[in-house]
Design an enzyme around this catalytic site. Structure first.
Site, PDB file in Angstrom:
ATOM      1  N   SER A  45      31.757  35.674  40.002  1.00 63.52           N
ATOM      2  CA  SER A  45      31.822  36.721  40.986  1.00 63.52           C
ATOM      3  C   SER A  45      32.991  36.079  42.115  1.00 63.52           C
ATOM      4  O   SER A  45      33.404  37.091  42.824  1.00 63.52           O
ATOM      5  CB  SER A  45      30.435  36.609  41.536  1.00 63.52           C
ATOM      6  OG  SER A  45      29.951  35.163  41.986  1.00 63.52           O
ATOM      7  N   GLU A 182      19.298  39.339  35.640  1.00 64.90           N
ATOM      8  CA  GLU A 182      19.651  40.270  36.676  1.00 64.90           C
ATOM      9  C   GLU A 182      19.304  41.622  36.726  1.00 64.90           C
ATOM     10  O   GLU A 182      19.653  42.267  35.530  1.00 64.90           O
ATOM     11  CB  GLU A 182      21.183  39.997  36.561  1.00 64.90           C
ATOM     12  CG  GLU A 182      21.965  40.808  37.779  1.00 64.90           C
ATOM     13  CD  GLU A 182      23.310  40.490  37.741  1.00 64.90           C
ATOM     14  OE1 GLU A 182      23.960  39.414  37.228  1.00 64.90           O
ATOM     15  OE2 GLU A 182      24.141  41.020  38.839  1.00 64.90           O
TER      16      GLU A 182
HETATM   17  O1  KIV Z   1      29.010  35.334  38.986  1.00 65.31           O
HETATM   18  C1  KIV Z   1      27.787  35.163  39.351  1.00 65.31           C
HETATM   19  O2  KIV Z   1      27.779  34.893  40.571  1.00 65.31           O
HETATM   20  C2  KIV Z   1      26.676  35.536  38.926  1.00 65.31           C
HETATM   21  C3  KIV Z   1      25.343  35.308  39.459  1.00 65.31           C
HETATM   22  C4  KIV Z   1      25.236  36.671  40.527  1.00 65.31           C
HETATM   23  C5  KIV Z   1      24.279  35.274  38.693  1.00 65.31           C
HETATM   24  O3  KIV Z   1      26.698  35.520  37.839  1.00 65.31           O
END
Ligand code: KIV
Length: 264
Positions: A45, A182
């Site tokens: 992310s 998720e």
């Molecule tokens: O990349 C990320 O931060 C994630 C979480 C939201 C689980 O995969």
């Protein structure tokens, strides 16, 4: 005390919730660690919330390693989990193990996370055999955004729900030490959590998972492009930062800063 995968399991067995947040650099890792959060995910992310990219697909292994190193330096107790980026494990089992190993060997991570359902089970097994603890991730998997047609809640039909229940079991049998769920209905997450002996960590999966994870920029109000329904904002650091920076600008322009106390 260092949090280990055994502590994850123990918390599930004792009905104590597991806490997890993302972090991408040294100062935030220090803060999250000081708050006694169990695990820090260096999530892909970061492509969106740190690098300002449209989605998570472009972030590279080298960039993930760079951020994971910074996080590892800031942590005393939390488990550090490196997120396997898109195309770092898709092409072969060898690739998956080599790249997962980089998180451990070069970046100081204690575990890795991998998106995908039964299709990645062989890779989970190979990484686990190479002594790398693996957190699996099913439901809405953002690296599959183009196949899924957007960030959509998964497992809504009976057939899709059944498949997720099976996937969870397959990934547990492959050796995953925990499982992210998720954006799936709360009832389905509750069933998967009950079925498994490994802990589930929810994000948009309701209150019955063994733990919860959120993106720290969402929690602190530092990412505004979109805020998913499952996010709770606990602070608004963007506003605080803006206020402070405006005040600094004004004081410099008016000659109020630096004062005598800041001068030699
Ligand atoms: O990349 C990320 O931060 C994630 C979480 C939201 C689980 O995969």
């Amino acid at each position: 005390m260092k949090v280990t995968i055994n502590d994850f399991l123990k918390k599930k067995q004792e009905g104590r919730k597991i806490t997890m947040l993302t972090a991408y650099d040294y100062p935030f890792a220090q803060i999250v660690d000081e708050a006694d959060i169990d695990a820090i995910l260096v999530g892909d992310s970061l492509a969106m919330v740190v690098q300002g990219l449209e989605n998570t697909l472009p972030v590279t292994m080298d960039e993930m390693i760079y951020h994971t190193k910074m996080v590892s330096r800031g942590v005393k107790n939390a488990m550090v989990i490196g997120d396997m980026p898109y195309l770092s494990y898709h092409l072969s089992i060898d690739d998956a193990v080599r790249n997962a190993g980089r998180f451990i060997k070069e970046a100081g991570a204690h575990a890795v996370k991998i998106e995908g359902s039964r299709e990645v089970a062989e890779k989970v097994e190979a990484m686990t055999k190479a002594e790398i603890p693996v957190m699996a991730h099913i439901g809405l998997t953002p690296q599959a955004i183009h196949r899924m047609g957007g960030y959509k809640v998964q497992g809504r039909t009976e057939e899709a729900a059944k498949r997720l229940v099976e996937d969870a079991k397959i990934l547990q049998d492959a050796g995953a030490f925990s499982l992210i769920l998720e954006a799936i209905p709360a009832g389905l997450a509750a069933q998967i959590t009950k079925d498994l002996s490994i802990p589930t960590i929810g994000i948009g999966a309701g209150p019955h998972c063994d733990g919860q994870v959120l993106v720290i920029h969402d929690v602190l109000g530092l990412f505004e492009r979109f805020v998913p329904k499952f996010v709770k904002r606990y602070a608004n650091l963007k506003d605080d930062a803006l206020k402070a920076i405006k005040q600094y600008k004004e004081e410099v322009e008016k000659g109020l800063f630096p004062g005598k106390e800041h001068s030699f």
